[in-house]
Design a protein around this motif. Structure first.
Motif, PDB file in Angstrom:
ATOM      1  N   UNK A 127      47.679  61.873 -41.015  1.00 25.45           N
ATOM      2  CA  UNK A 127      47.907  62.378 -39.593  1.00 25.45           C
ATOM      3  C   UNK A 127      47.376  61.479 -38.484  1.00 25.45           C
ATOM      4  N   UNK A 128      46.904  60.357 -38.927  1.00 23.10           N
ATOM      5  CA  UNK A 128      46.453  59.488 -37.933  1.00 23.10           C
ATOM      6  C   UNK A 128      47.079  58.126 -38.182  1.00 23.10           C
ATOM      7  N   UNK A 129      48.446  57.960 -37.833  1.00 20.68           N
ATOM      8  CA  UNK A 129      49.264  56.792 -37.572  1.00 20.68           C
ATOM      9  C   UNK A 129      48.520  55.834 -36.420  1.00 20.68           C
ATOM     10  N   UNK A 130      49.260  54.613 -36.329  1.00 21.27           N
ATOM     11  CA  UNK A 130      48.943  53.773 -34.929  1.00 21.27           C
ATOM     12  C   UNK A 130      49.086  54.529 -33.780  1.00 21.27           C
ATOM     13  N   UNK A 131      50.166  55.508 -33.650  1.00 21.78           N
ATOM     14  CA  UNK A 131      50.111  56.022 -32.667  1.00 21.78           C
ATOM     15  C   UNK A 131      49.008  56.853 -32.137  1.00 21.78           C
ATOM     16  N   UNK A 132      48.411  57.829 -33.177  1.00 25.88           N
ATOM     17  CA  UNK A 132      47.311  58.359 -32.784  1.00 25.88           C
ATOM     18  C   UNK A 132      45.971  57.650 -32.754  1.00 25.88           C
ATOM     19  N   UNK A 133      45.833  56.463 -33.793  1.00 22.21           N
ATOM     20  CA  UNK A 133      44.640  55.625 -33.674  1.00 22.21           C
ATOM     21  C   UNK A 133      44.693  55.053 -32.239  1.00 22.21           C
ATOM     22  N   UNK A 134      45.779  54.160 -32.069  1.00 25.23           N
ATOM     23  CA  UNK A 134      45.600  53.498 -30.788  1.00 25.23           C
ATOM     24  C   UNK A 134      45.337  54.251 -29.279  1.00 25.23           C
ATOM     25  N   UNK A 358      41.455  47.128 -27.203  1.00 30.20           N
ATOM     26  CA  UNK A 358      41.733  47.512 -28.617  1.00 30.20           C
ATOM     27  C   UNK A 358      42.531  48.352 -29.062  1.00 30.20           C
ATOM     28  N   UNK A 359      42.636  49.600 -28.230  1.00 32.72           N
ATOM     29  CA  UNK A 359      43.546  50.771 -28.468  1.00 32.72           C
ATOM     30  C   UNK A 359      44.850  50.258 -27.926  1.00 32.72           C
ATOM     31  N   UNK A 360      44.793  49.655 -26.674  1.00 28.28           N
ATOM     32  CA  UNK A 360      46.225  49.051 -26.428  1.00 28.28           C
ATOM     33  C   UNK A 360      46.970  48.117 -27.317  1.00 28.28           C
ATOM     34  N   UNK A 361      46.157  47.430 -28.036  1.00 27.59           N
ATOM     35  CA  UNK A 361      46.700  46.407 -28.810  1.00 27.59           C
ATOM     36  C   UNK A 361      47.379  46.879 -30.100  1.00 27.59           C
ATOM     37  N   UNK A 362      46.536  48.333 -30.411  1.00 22.15           N
ATOM     38  CA  UNK A 362      47.145  49.007 -31.567  1.00 22.15           C
ATOM     39  C   UNK A 362      48.379  49.692 -31.238  1.00 22.15           C
ATOM     40  N   UNK A 363      48.501  50.287 -30.107  1.00 21.39           N
ATOM     41  CA  UNK A 363      49.789  51.060 -29.547  1.00 21.39           C
ATOM     42  C   UNK A 363      50.858  50.071 -29.413  1.00 21.39           C
ATOM     43  N   UNK A 365      51.892  48.495 -31.687  1.00 15.09           N
ATOM     44  CA  UNK A 365      52.722  48.268 -33.098  1.00 15.09           C
ATOM     45  C   UNK A 365      53.610  49.652 -33.173  1.00 15.09           C
ATOM     46  N   UNK A 366      53.656  50.677 -32.255  1.00 14.46           N
ATOM     47  CA  UNK A 366      54.241  52.010 -32.313  1.00 14.46           C
ATOM     48  C   UNK A 366      55.616  51.764 -31.562  1.00 14.46           C
ATOM     49  N   UNK A 367      56.498  52.357 -32.075  1.00 19.87           N
ATOM     50  CA  UNK A 367      58.040  52.326 -31.512  1.00 19.87           C
ATOM     51  C   UNK A 367      58.056  53.252 -30.417  1.00 19.87           C
ATOM     52  N   UNK A 374      55.994  58.222 -26.206  1.00 18.31           N
ATOM     53  CA  UNK A 374      55.608  57.512 -24.922  1.00 18.31           C
ATOM     54  C   UNK A 374      54.714  58.997 -24.119  1.00 18.31           C
ATOM     55  N   UNK A 375      55.550  60.143 -24.221  1.00 25.94           N
ATOM     56  CA  UNK A 375      55.245  61.391 -23.672  1.00 25.94           C
ATOM     57  C   UNK A 375      53.757  61.813 -24.379  1.00 25.94           C
ATOM     58  N   UNK A 376      53.740  61.618 -25.578  1.00 26.66           N
ATOM     59  CA  UNK A 376      52.393  61.886 -26.431  1.00 26.66           C
ATOM     60  C   UNK A 376      51.353  61.189 -26.006  1.00 26.66           C
ATOM     61  N   UNK A 377      51.424  59.831 -25.704  1.00 31.24           N
ATOM     62  CA  UNK A 377      50.253  58.878 -25.257  1.00 31.24           C
ATOM     63  C   UNK A 377      50.055  59.309 -23.815  1.00 31.24           C
ATOM     64  N   UNK A 378      51.081  59.660 -23.089  1.00 31.37           N
ATOM     65  CA  UNK A 378      50.920  59.893 -21.594  1.00 31.37           C
ATOM     66  C   UNK A 378      49.981  61.373 -21.395  1.00 31.37           C
ATOM     67  N   UNK A 379      50.560  62.298 -22.151  1.00 30.40           N
ATOM     68  CA  UNK A 379      49.856  63.487 -21.945  1.00 30.40           C
ATOM     69  C   UNK A 379      48.491  63.469 -22.736  1.00 30.40           C
TER      70      UNK A 379
END
Length: 435
Positions: A127-134, A358-363, A365-367, A374-379
């Motif tokens: 449950x920790x894909x690049x979306x979450x880790x980034x 580094x977190x932005x770089x990981x993000x 990789x996310x579609x 995008x909403x998940x990251x923003x909130x």
């Protein structure tokens, strides 16, 4: 070929790079015993004892995490220090009658609970894909930047807080680090932060920012003995609140482990994650025995790994050895403690900014097309920034809620994990999975 994480560098490089890690985390390492001891109005001798014990166990915890002992230790370049998430409940327990014995009883039990839960918690890694880790890594970096800014201004509580000369010193250190990276590079560039801190401290002495006169007042040898402040007591309320803290800390630590694995290009399977979390629990239990507090991975050193490009875990293990020496020989700790806050602030801006980058770089990789990512990251970032931008906003909440929400890192981590589950795992149709 040997993976960069396992490379053993020459002794001279290990020493310089290890000291750099110690200087990066020292202020944060001693802050927790100072805050807790100060709130309990402990005498100076007891405060000094808490700090020495903290440095000693921080070093041992770092060695366990980096070198590994059986199934304890993630074996990545991870520095360990007292978690700030535990400050509020420990102060409440310590000042309402329980005292240090009740704090240490709760710390020991919660540490053992983490050891027991580590294998189960590690199974949640999917449950920790690049979306979450980034997002988590970005939140960690952003959340630490205000700490660096406060150091640059002179340190909260300092009579000279915010004076232009403090910011000028911090800016000079930051500029020196940039110039070394740009025009020197190579082996020297790897210790740019160390060189900036040393040069900034030397410049600060004649201008009255600091002095080393107090070094001679420290005792030459200080050994922390088990249960120095009395045998631990086990109060239900104290133990319960500390377990909640450690569950939150496990989430933060997982984010730090993932960040370091990304930076060092290392694999982090569930077994390895469990070993790291298990080491956190063991170190916390040791902390309760040896008169200190719960331990977790220090995010500020994650930024230093990314900034220097040095990925060897033996560098951080050397830093752990230095911390042990600082804990056993108080004059060494007094020398490091003389580094002015503005100097650390200038270096911290570079290190913590690197974590966020580094977190932005990981993000990347996310579609983000055709989904709610995008909403998940923003909130998640928005929730994380609330306690940073509006201190005291959760002051009327119950204690257990304050423990979680007052830490931007904890609040942001939980938010991104829950939102990722809601939008990308639960109630997801086959068409949405394909999209």
């Amino acid at each position: 070929m040997t993976h960069p994480v396992d490379q053993r560098l020459p002794a001279t490089q290990l020493g310089a790079l290890g000291l750099q890690h110690v200087l990066a985390m020292y202020a944060g390492a001693v802050a927790v015993p100072l805050i807790v001891g100060g709130a309990m109005k402990l005498p100076p001798a007891d405060l000094a004892y808490l700090i020495n014990a903290d440095l000693l166990i921080s070093g041992i915890a770092t060695l366990i995490q980096c070198v590994g002992v059986w199934r304890f230790g993630v074996r990545l370049p991870i520095m360990q220090g007292c978690t700030f998430a535990a400050v509020t409940p420990m102060v409440l327990v310590g000042t309402t009658g329980g005292g240090l014995p009740a704090i240490y009883g709760a710390v020991i039990v919660s540490g053992l609970v983490v050891v027991a839960l580590a294998p189960f918690f590690s199974r949640l890694l999917r449950f920790f894909p690049p979306l979450v880790t980034g997002t988590v890594i970005t939140i960690i970096g952003i959340s630490l930047l205000p700490v660096a800014a406060k150091w640059a201004a002179g340190g909260v509580g300092s009579p000279s807080y915010g004076e232009p000369r403090n910011l000028a010193l911090a800016g000079s250190v930051l500029l020196l680090i940039i110039l070394i990276y740009r025009f020197v590079g190579g082996a020297v560039g790897r210790v740019a932060v160390l060189l900036g801190i040393v040069a900034g401290t030397l410049v600060a002495i004649p201008f009255g920012f600091t002095d080393f006169s107090h070094v001679g007042d420290a005792e030459w040898i200080g050994v922390s003995t088990p249960f120095h402040f009395g045998l631990p007591t086990f109060e239900v309320a104290a133990v319960s609140s500390m377990i909640i803290v450690m569950l939150v800390s496990m989430t933060e630590t997982t984010g730090d482990f993932i960040a370091v694995a990304e930076i060092t290009e290392s694999e982090l399977p569930p077994r390895r994650l469990a070993d790291g979390l298990r080491a956190d629990g063991l170190s916390s239990a040791l902390g309760g025995v040896f008169n200190t507090f719960p331990y977790t991975a220090f995010a500020q050193n994650v930024g230093l790994v990314g900034l220097t490009g040095v990925r060897s875990r033996w560098v951080v293990a050397t830093a752990g050895g230095i911390l042990v020496l600082l804990g056993l020989f108080p004059p060494l700790g007094a020398i490091v403690a003389a580094v002015p806050a503005p100097v650390l602030g200038g270096a911290g801006i570079a290190m913590f900014g690197t974590v966020a980058a580094s977190g932005i770089r990981t993000l990347t990789k996310v579609r983000f097309d055709g989904n709610a990512n995008l909403l998940i990251v923003a909130l998640s970032i928005g929730v994380a920034l609330v306690p940073l931008g509006a201190e005291g906003v959760y002051a009327k909440f119950p204690e257990w809620a304050q423990i979680i929400m007052n830490s931007g890192i904890s609040a942001g981590c939980i938010t991104v994990i829950v939102l990722n589950l809601l939008f990308n795992h639960l109630f997801v149709t086959a068409e949405e999975e394909v999209a």
